[in-house]
Motif scaffolding. Structure first.
Motif, PDB file in Angstrom:
ATOM      1  N   GLN A 294      97.089  18.000  36.652  1.00 27.42           N
ATOM      2  CA  GLN A 294      96.099  18.846  37.310  1.00 27.42           C
ATOM      3  C   GLN A 294      95.070  17.949  37.988  1.00 27.42           C
ATOM      4  O   GLN A 294      94.287  17.267  37.332  1.00 27.42           O
ATOM      5  N   GLU A 295      95.069  17.946  39.299  1.00 29.77           N
ATOM      6  CA  GLU A 295      94.179  17.047  40.042  1.00 29.77           C
ATOM      7  C   GLU A 295      92.713  17.466  39.917  1.00 29.77           C
ATOM      8  O   GLU A 295      91.825  16.629  39.761  1.00 29.77           O
ATOM      9  N   GLU A 296      92.459  18.782  39.997  1.00 27.41           N
ATOM     10  CA  GLU A 296      91.085  19.265  39.928  1.00 27.41           C
ATOM     11  C   GLU A 296      90.878  20.075  38.650  1.00 27.41           C
ATOM     12  O   GLU A 296      91.728  20.865  38.259  1.00 27.41           O
ATOM     13  N   HIS A 297      89.727  19.846  38.020  1.00 30.00           N
ATOM     14  CA  HIS A 297      89.353  20.549  36.790  1.00 30.00           C
ATOM     15  C   HIS A 297      87.987  21.184  36.982  1.00 30.00           C
ATOM     16  O   HIS A 297      87.123  20.638  37.663  1.00 30.00           O
ATOM     17  N   ARG A 298      87.797  22.335  36.354  1.00 35.50           N
ATOM     18  CA  ARG A 298      86.519  23.048  36.437  1.00 35.50           C
ATOM     19  C   ARG A 298      86.053  23.347  35.004  1.00 35.50           C
ATOM     20  O   ARG A 298      86.777  23.982  34.233  1.00 35.50           O
ATOM     21  N   PHE A 299      84.846  22.884  34.660  1.00 33.16           N
ATOM     22  CA  PHE A 299      84.341  23.027  33.296  1.00 33.16           C
ATOM     23  C   PHE A 299      83.083  23.887  33.275  1.00 33.16           C
ATOM     24  O   PHE A 299      82.208  23.762  34.148  1.00 33.16           O
ATOM     25  N   ASP A 300      83.006  24.758  32.284  1.00 33.12           N
ATOM     26  CA  ASP A 300      81.824  25.601  32.077  1.00 33.12           C
ATOM     27  C   ASP A 300      80.778  24.800  31.300  1.00 33.12           C
ATOM     28  O   ASP A 300      81.009  24.372  30.167  1.00 33.12           O
ATOM     29  N   ILE A 301      79.610  24.570  31.901  1.00 33.27           N
ATOM     30  CA  ILE A 301      78.544  23.816  31.234  1.00 33.27           C
ATOM     31  C   ILE A 301      77.304  24.694  31.031  1.00 33.27           C
ATOM     32  O   ILE A 301      76.200  24.191  30.855  1.00 33.27           O
ATOM     33  N   SER A 302      77.515  26.014  31.056  1.00 40.13           N
ATOM     34  CA  SER A 302      76.377  26.931  30.962  1.00 40.13           C
ATOM     35  C   SER A 302      75.643  26.827  29.625  1.00 40.13           C
ATOM     36  O   SER A 302      74.486  27.236  29.513  1.00 40.13           O
ATOM     37  N   ASN A 303      76.319  26.274  28.610  1.00 39.05           N
ATOM     38  CA  ASN A 303      75.676  26.162  27.294  1.00 39.05           C
ATOM     39  C   ASN A 303      74.841  24.887  27.150  1.00 39.05           C
ATOM     40  O   ASN A 303      74.163  24.700  26.133  1.00 39.05           O
ATOM     41  N   LEU A 304      74.863  24.010  28.150  1.00 33.48           N
ATOM     42  CA  LEU A 304      74.099  22.766  28.080  1.00 33.48           C
ATOM     43  C   LEU A 304      72.651  22.989  28.491  1.00 33.48           C
ATOM     44  O   LEU A 304      72.355  23.801  29.374  1.00 33.48           O
ATOM     45  N   SER A 305      71.765  22.257  27.869  1.00 36.96           N
ATOM     46  CA  SER A 305      70.344  22.328  28.223  1.00 36.96           C
ATOM     47  C   SER A 305      70.060  21.503  29.468  1.00 36.96           C
ATOM     48  O   SER A 305      70.844  20.611  29.837  1.00 36.96           O
ATOM     49  N   ASN A 306      68.948  21.769  30.115  1.00 35.96           N
ATOM     50  CA  ASN A 306      68.539  20.968  31.253  1.00 35.96           C
ATOM     51  C   ASN A 306      68.340  19.517  30.825  1.00 35.96           C
ATOM     52  O   ASN A 306      67.871  19.234  29.726  1.00 35.96           O
TER      53      ASN A 306
END
Length: 330
Positions: A294-306
């Motif tokens: 898989q050349e491109e990956h998309r990750f959910d980082i909505s749970n990370l703090s600023n």
């Protein structure tokens, strides 16, 4: 009463938390070592080692892997007046070892030192001359190679060489010994000789500048499997395991990021991959699987703090690339 020199250098302790702060005594062979811990700063020890050092205008620095400490001074007005001291360093005990001292036969009234990201090449700036030394060889005058000569330019004053700083982009920036509006740059400092691509007057500044920050190497963490690695701060691999000079194997965007992070791989010669994010305290914040199919990956980082995070691309249990991103929630 002992008099300390003005050049201060700091290095992360092998436990990944504390800091060593090193200062030499004025024109003697004594080195004072302070330790910065959560409880504050205190004098740890005084070590007498090798030949006396010379106090003068210059710069002191640790290598990125913490294994070398280098102190540069210009002394007096004689022709042989650049003195470079190189020591081995133990990040656990704070002990210096194997003191090597070289007098460079070239006049200089200002200069500095920096070490490449891979901790192999030492750069020595001596006003009108730039040198490179391979720290894998004995530190002698015979192994210090002239690299560049000042080109005589003025912006608006002579753009002679002075202090240097290794930056997060793995380039070395050099300021000028007067109020000129440029910076010199070593574009690829991990390479030997002219391949390091030293570029004079590479960056034009909007205002005059005569300063250079004194940043320690913040991306050095715990000394893995060492006797003093006892705090459990294993959030990132030791710097010596990271090939800093390797071509970029991944594109990461957007940066700053908000709720999603995309990476694009430029490599597929691996079996298993992971993408780690660590916070600025060295704590593992997130881990994402990476597939060679898989050349491109998309990750959910909505749970990370600023804040800022360090990323590590791990392929087949080996760190292949590192960098940093900033997370800013909408």
């Amino acid at each position: 009463q002992d008099t300390l020199d003005s050049k201060i250098a700091a290095c992360k302790h092998g436990n990944g938390r504390d800091w060593w702060i090193i200062i030499t005594e004025y024109s003697k062979n004594n080195v004072y070592k302070f330790l910065l811990t959560p409880q504050g700063i205190k004098l740890h020890s005084k070590q007498t080692i090798g030949k006396k050092t010379y106090a003068g205008l210059g710069q002191a620095v640790f290598s990125p892997d913490g294994k070398w400490y280098v102190n540069y001074n210009t002394v007096g007005t004689n022709k042989i007046n650049q003195v470079v001291d190189v020591y081995g360093f133990d990040r656990c005990t704070g002990l210096l070892s194997n003191h090597q001292q070289v007098f460079i036969n070239s006049w200089s009234k200002a200069g500095g030192v920096a070490i490449s990201p891979n901790s192999r090449y030492l750069y020595i700036a001596g006003y009108e001359l730039l040198y490179q030394a391979d720290l894998q060889k004995p530190f002698t005058m015979q192994n210090i190679e002239p690299l560049a000569v000042w080109d005589g330019s003025n912006f608006p004053f002579p753009t002679t060489f002075w202090m240097m700083q290794l930056a997060p982009d793995n380039k070395i920036y050099m300021n000028i010994s007067n109020s000129s509006k440029v910076l010199h740059v070593i574009q690829e400092p991990d390479k030997a000789g002219m391949d390091c691509k030293f570029e004079q007057n590479a960056i034009k500044l909007p205002v005059s500048n005569i300063t250079m920050p004194n940043f320690p190497y913040y991306r050095l963490y715990d000394w893995k499997d060492s006797p003093c690695d006892t705090l459990g701060i294993n959030g990132a691999v030791a710097n010596e395991d990271v090939p800093q000079s390797e071509a970029m194997l991944v594109e990461i965007f957007p940066n700053p990021a908000t709720s999603n992070l995309q990476i694009k791989l430029k490599i597929n010669d691996f079996q298993e991959g992971k993408f780690h994010l660590y916070d600025t305290q060295g704590n593992l914040a997130a881990t994402y699987p990476v597939s060679k199919n898989q050349e491109e990956h998309r990750f959910d980082i909505s749970n990370l703090s600023n804040g800022m995070y360090f990323w590590y691309l791990i392929l087949d249990d080996k760190t292949r690339q590192t960098g940093k991103i900033v997370v800013i929630k909408e």
